[in-house]
Design a protein around this motif. Structure first.
Motif, short mmCIF file in Angstrom:
data_model
loop_
_atom_site.label_atom_id
_atom_site.label_comp_id
_atom_site.label_asym_id
_atom_site.label_seq_id
_atom_site.Cartn_x
_atom_site.Cartn_y
_atom_site.Cartn_z
N ARG A 169 -9.31 -25.23 -7.26
CA ARG A 169 -9.05 -25.72 -8.61
C ARG A 169 -10.00 -25.08 -9.63
NH1 ARG A 169 -7.30 -32.06 -8.09
NH2 ARG A 169 -6.12 -31.77 -6.15
N GLY A 182 -15.87 -23.38 -8.67
CA GLY A 182 -16.98 -22.47 -8.47
C GLY A 182 -16.56 -21.17 -7.81
N SER A 212 -17.59 -19.23 -16.37
CA SER A 212 -17.62 -20.02 -17.61
C SER A 212 -17.41 -21.50 -17.32
CB SER A 212 -16.55 -19.53 -18.58
OG SER A 212 -15.41 -20.33 -18.46
N HIS A 213 -17.70 -22.32 -18.32
CA HIS A 213 -17.55 -23.77 -18.16
C HIS A 213 -16.14 -24.23 -18.49
CE1 HIS A 213 -21.80 -24.62 -17.53
NE2 HIS A 213 -21.99 -23.58 -18.33
N ASN A 257 -18.20 -26.60 -2.06
CA ASN A 257 -19.22 -26.00 -2.93
C ASN A 257 -20.01 -27.08 -3.67
OD1 ASN A 257 -20.61 -23.96 -4.29
ND2 ASN A 257 -19.14 -23.94 -5.99
N LYS A 258 -21.09 -26.68 -4.26
CA LYS A 258 -21.97 -27.51 -5.09
C LYS A 258 -22.71 -28.57 -4.28
CE LYS A 258 -18.89 -26.79 -9.07
NZ LYS A 258 -18.43 -27.22 -10.38
N LEU A 311 -25.58 -30.63 -5.62
CA LEU A 311 -25.41 -31.85 -6.41
C LEU A 311 -25.35 -33.11 -5.54
CD1 LEU A 311 -22.76 -30.64 -9.05
CD2 LEU A 311 -25.25 -30.75 -9.27
N SER A 350 -23.80 -23.88 -1.64
CA SER A 350 -24.00 -23.99 -3.08
C SER A 350 -23.95 -22.57 -3.61
CB SER A 350 -25.35 -24.61 -3.41
OG SER A 350 -25.62 -24.38 -4.79
N ARG A 364 -24.08 -21.64 -6.71
CA ARG A 364 -25.03 -21.39 -7.78
C ARG A 364 -26.45 -21.22 -7.24
NH1 ARG A 364 -25.61 -25.56 -12.64
NH2 ARG A 364 -27.22 -26.37 -11.26
P1 GDP Z 1 -14.10 -21.34 -11.17
O1 GDP Z 1 -13.30 -21.83 -12.32
O2 GDP Z 1 -13.65 -21.93 -9.90
O3 GDP Z 1 -14.20 -19.84 -11.10
O4 GDP Z 1 -15.58 -21.90 -11.37
P2 GDP Z 1 -16.87 -21.17 -11.95
O5 GDP Z 1 -17.46 -20.28 -10.97
O6 GDP Z 1 -16.56 -20.66 -13.31
O7 GDP Z 1 -17.86 -22.43 -12.04
C1 GDP Z 1 -17.56 -23.53 -12.83
C2 GDP Z 1 -18.86 -24.24 -13.15
O8 GDP Z 1 -19.44 -24.78 -11.96
C3 GDP Z 1 -19.90 -23.34 -13.78
O9 GDP Z 1 -20.58 -24.07 -14.76
C4 GDP Z 1 -20.82 -23.03 -12.62
O10 GDP Z 1 -22.15 -22.78 -13.03
C5 GDP Z 1 -20.76 -24.33 -11.84
N1 GDP Z 1 -21.08 -24.12 -10.44
C6 GDP Z 1 -20.53 -23.19 -9.61
N2 GDP Z 1 -21.07 -23.28 -8.39
C7 GDP Z 1 -21.99 -24.28 -8.42
C8 GDP Z 1 -22.86 -24.84 -7.47
O11 GDP Z 1 -22.96 -24.44 -6.32
N3 GDP Z 1 -23.65 -25.87 -7.88
C9 GDP Z 1 -23.59 -26.34 -9.15
N4 GDP Z 1 -24.40 -27.34 -9.44
N5 GDP Z 1 -22.78 -25.83 -10.06
C10 GDP Z 1 -21.97 -24.81 -9.74
#
Ligand code: GDP
Length: 468
Positions: free
Chosen positions: A237, A241, A258-259, A345-346, A349, A371, A373
């Motif tokens: 989705r 990440g 991006s956010h 992922n993540k 958190l 994770s 990030r």
């Molecule tokens: P995508 O839409 O699936 O490609 O998601 P993105 O890679 O653009 O990530 C969306 C948001 O989640 C961004 O703000 C990332 O910094 C954040 N994010 C991605 N991976 C992690 C993670 O492992 N931990 C945390 N805390 N945030 C993450």
């Protein structure tokens, strides 16, 4: 259909001396110009100031000048190879000159004025094949070797160049030839109802050959993946990440993170090398109920990409997603024959870095927590990706089929062998049996080039670069 190309036939390939640049076009420290053919040494010698090249031993190198009349074009090294001890089994001279495009062009033009002809793509290797230096599958391996871009693809091409399965195939083919001739002999005595070819032994041989052919056919999936890279789709989705994970895997900031949910609309392809194998990673648009048309196209594209891939990395936000959400996504994404790795992922958190229970994944889906990030467990993920593609399949010295032409010939051989087996089990007349065996022999021969057509050769060698 003809047998091995007639060596006396095309004067254009046999008697002419050909010339081409063997190193890449453009400026470099040195350029190597290659001459091959009966007059290679005489032509080189006619413009070479230094030792008399026609009097030198094979495999020797000589310093001198290339001169065009009074004008010295360059100081060069001339390497002399006397037939048949050369790549093409013809006389070959390789001139190493300074790598200026002007010098190279001038020397090649000079050789052409002295009687050489510009080589066509792959013509040196074609001559190596025609003169028996290489069989056809080895000649193809030369092209693969030049194109190889990873340790594994280089190794597979090298294996094929060294003979690979063509040696094994040749042996089996020879045995089958013996049976074919015995059965042909029976035809001569057809009035007398004799059996020269022992049907039990023939059957055993055909079973053995089939087994090997089947193994080779099975090896294509991995062989092809190694040669071209394993297509791997990253899906999940928006905001799961995916882009961040792609970057973590590649260790660079390639995809735009991006956010805003749904930013990665278009697919991005990157190459990740794990233990010598290339994985072609495709980051797809987010997977979710599409709210606008562009997004709907993106989701559709994701599903399409998955169906064409060899591996799916399903990424989900371990903090935000419920077990039911994950189950729903997987239901949409699972595609028969495409293994799935679920990437939670993540985990940074999650308070203790561990998943709460409740992600009830189908048995065939492997789960790994990361994770993206914070770059946690990225190496483990790489190992899981590698294993899911090649585990148990790559031991280092196996023979892999990487060439679609070989695959097709193997499949046709297999079909002919099935007919031979049926013919033995439900006795058919010797002439039909002989026909099926001949067909199997024909297709086996196509792989190594003992049976070729001009079209086939054209098709293979025209894909080579000039100078090879
Ligand atoms: P995508 O839409 O699936 O490609 O998601 P993105 O890679 O653009 O990530 C969306 C948001 O989640 C961004 O703000 C990332 O910094 C954040 N994010 C991605 N991976 C992690 C993670 O492992 N931990 C945390 N805390 N945030 C993450």
């Amino acid at each position: 259909m003809s047998q091995i190309p007639d060596l006396n036939k095309p004067a254009s390939t046999k008697e002419e001396t050909i010339v081409a640049l063997a190193t890449p076009n453009g400026t470099g420290a040195i350029g190597i110009i290659r001459l091959s053919g009966p007059d290679a040494i005489a032509i080189a010698n006619s413009v070479f100031k230094g030792k008399d090249l026609t009097q030198q031993a094979s495999h020797t190198i000589h310093f001198g000048n290339i001169v065009d009349g009074e004008v010295v074009l360059d100081e060069v090294l001339a390497s002399v190879f006397i037939a048949p001890k050369s790549y093409t089994r013809e006389n070959v001279v390789e001139i190493s000159c300074h790598g200026s495009a002007y010098i190279i062009e001038s020397i090649i033009k000079l050789f052409i004025r002295q009687g050489a002809r510009g080589a066509k793509p792959g013509e040196f290797t074609l001559r190596a094949f025609i003169n028996g230096q290489l069989d056809l599958s080895q000649a193809e391996a030369v092209a693969d070797l030049i194109a190889s871009n990873s340790k594994a693809s280089q190794q597979v091409a090298m294996q094929q160049l060294r003979g690979g399965y063509s040696n094994q195939l040749k042996q089996l083919r020879d045995q089958l030839v013996t049976f074919a001739s015995l059965i042909e002999l029976e035809l001569d005595f057809s009035e007398e109802d004799v059996e020269f070819a022992n049907r039990g032994q023939l059957k055993q041989l055909v079973v053995d050959i089939s087994k090997m052919i089947n193994q080779l056919i099975q090896s294509f999936e991995l062989g092809n993946a190694i040669k071209h890279g394993v297509n791997t789709v990253i899906a999940g989705r928006p905001n799961a990440g995916k882009s961040t994970l792609l970057n973590a895997l590649l260790n660079e900031d390639r995809a735009i993170v991006s956010h805003i949910a749904g930013t990665t609309r278009d697919t991005i392809e990157e190459i990740l090398n794990i233990n010598g194998i290339n994985f072609r990673l495709v980051d797809t648009a987010g997977l979710r109920e599409a709210t606008d048309t562009i997004e709907a196209i993106g989701v559709q594209k994701t599903l399409e990409k998955i169906s064409q891939s060899a591996l799916l990395l399903y990424v989900f936000d371990a903090e935000a997603m419920t077990g039911a959400d994950v189950a729903l996504d997987l239901e949409n994404l699972l595609h028969p024959g495409v293994p799935v790795v679920a990437v939670a992922n993540k985990i940074d958190l999650l308070s203790d870095g561990k998943l709460a229970a409740g992600f009830n994944l189908p048995a065939e889906v492997e789960l790994i927590t990361v994770s993206a990030r914070e770059k946690q467990h990225i190496d483990q993920l790489k190992q899981v990706i590698y294993n899911s593609a090649v585990q148990g399949k790559l031991t280092g010295n196996e023979t892999l089929v990487t060439n679609i032409r070989h695959l097709e010939a193997l499949q046709k051989t297999e079909q002919a062998l099935v007919r031979v087996l049926n013919g033995i089990d439900n006795p058919i007349t010797s002439d039909f049996l002989a026909m099926d065996i001949k067909q199997a022999l024909h297709y086996l021969g196509e792989i190594t080039g003992s049976v070729t057509t001009d079209d086939l050769l054209d098709n293979i060698f025209s894909k080579f670069c000039i100078g090879k």
